[in-house]
Enzyme design. Sequence first.
Site: not given
Length: 767
Positions: A443, A705
């Site tokens: 997203g 991450h």
Amino acid sequence: MWKHNLGFPRIGINRELKKASELYWSNNIDCNQLFEIGRKIRFQNWNFQINSGLDLITCNDFSFYDHVLDLSFLMGVIPKIYLDPKFNNFIDLYFSMARGYQDNEWDIKAMEMTKWFNTNYHYIVPEFTKDQKFFINSNKIFSEIDELNNILNSSDKIKPVLIGPVTYLYLGKEKDESFHKMDLIDKITFFYIDLIKKLVKTGIKWIQLDEPILSLDLSDLEKKSFKYSYEKIYDVFSNLDIKILLTTYFGGLLDNISILKNIIDRIHAIHIDLIEDPNQLDEILSLIKKSETILSLGIVDGRNIWKNRYSNSIRNIKKVINSIGMDRLMISPNCSLLHVPIDLDKEKSIHIDIKNKMSFAKQKIDELSDLEKIIKGERSILLKNSYLVDKLDQSNIIHNKKVKNEYSDFQEKDIKRKSSFSIRQKKQQKRFNLPLFPTTTIGSFPQTKELRSLRNKFKKKELSKNRYEKEIKKLISYVIKKQEDLNLDVLVHGEFERNDMVEFFSDKLNGILSTKHGWVQSYGSRCVKPPIIYGDVSRTDDMTTNWICYAQSKTNKFVKGMLTGPVTILKWSFVRDDQPIFKTAYQIAWAIRDEVLSLERSGIKIIQIDEPALREGLPLKKKNWNYYFNWSINAFRIASSGVKDDTQIHTHMCYSEFNDIIEEISELDADVITIENSRSNMDLLKIFSNFSYPNEIGPGVYDIHSPRIPTKEEIFKLIQESSNLLPIRNIWINPDCGLKTRKWKEVFKSIKNMTEAAKLARIKLSD
């Protein structure tokens, strides 16, 4: 009566640690500058707690990334792969374990990360080998004791905190199946004994050992490990001038009362959580009454921002005093204050009636002093507290009769799609005509310094709405074109107008407010500002439709509508405490359903409703799971079930353990679920495979991450492994989470490798 604290937020009142860490990672400051900022934060935290009148001051609760990783580093639990590169100093090795490392010579993935119990905090998962050795590898804890001693000029009030040996083993994972991690209890217990001996030499009188797994359902082996470990520790230290405070939190002890009975005479003090389980007090009191054990009451809520109701706390305090005396009583927050913002005084724009009922970390420490004063006779403090708390509970600010009547429940037809997934899948395949292994992202795209500045100027009214929207549209157009160039199959608009996936929606819903400075650490340098749900929740206008439709107008490919699910909005907010939580969940779900239907009416046919918090909301005790799933699954299905068969509903979950809840995940009935997969080495995907998960699934093929860029070959290998576990037609290819924290250069290279790997998979792996 002793006042103490289990831990304090470590990000700094202005997020100094986040800013310093990111500057260090980008080579804009050196390690000495980073260490100095860490030292200033520690001193600021300690001085506040000293000035607030705490009787014991906690240290070793500061961390540059994660306190579990700190303990792994302290004990030398460092996988060999991180020892190979020639790092300049220990902090680079430490960060490589958390974030990975990549240069022209080395390419190392980050260690696995998962949620800390049922919170939104993430920890780095320890990795154990059968021949694991534990040795003192860091002097961090000793340095902090020295620093604090220099402030106090006395070691008597210093209380270092460590995760206890059994919880630490529980949190980790075995690197192979030839042993059980609890087999290491003997080795780790003797490490703790050696460490505590060295800590005793510093002159401290207290050590806090956190064992929150006492709030879980434990196996016989784990129970035996507790008994063994604490008996050994007590045998060594029973005659020395040191007190062990065993802390439990996030739940009650009663289901594990047998463990406490075994070790109650072998610990000096026990801390219990009366916020999560107020009903345990009587039985705990009866157990320790005949012993000399000190009882610490966790009576201030360390996970929510509402003011303590002093009348309830005083009742419990008096009960303990009458039973075992004031000399054997301690009071504190129920858990570390890591999970709440730092200082409410920085908030200047919250309605005064709401603010008067709120309390952040600093205020929660002050509440302990208030409780002590009330016990000593200052009744006016109690009366003022009752007035402020009761005033909001009865206020029209929080109550909306229409919402209560229309949006706090549902009918069966509201939580079911029109047709089964097998029928929907055929209709969707016909409508979308996507290739095998369709590619997409979760997203968000990078949130740069320039973008944050743009949003900030608009918020401060330094930029007109027209100018702001033009700039956001430029970014959307840019990212749509880039996604087309990268050959992604289903596009997203990038979420440039959104500061945070929950806060964005809270700003547009009634009954929720956002703070200006209420930052809380999620992991590493990642901080979030949880909204505050203070009243009945409703939607009055479109929240996302205009932006999504603009993005769709710029491409012939499908663009996903991006929404945050009701359970995640609930769990990643501070929630009102005056009504059952499921009623608030249903109110949010109806608001999201209205937005879903608005997107569908506007021609958006793929809609993602993210629920990364579904697993973390799970109660720690299995006996409470059914109640939770009854309302959480219903909330998601209220939000998602109103659409037509050929509208495709996606959901996303990251860093969750699905082993025990895969059936419930299936009951969500999302057409596509995307999950983290890259850090867990396919472990999560195997769960979906063994269950024969019926719907489509996107196993995240690279770790967002970490700054490292995955190669096309490693992504293809993950796709290949996925195709051995799942039906090829049901597999999507995507990163394992949103890309907002990454840099554009990393993103473009990683996505290019991902789409190239998907292309290769279509050639080599198709039927």
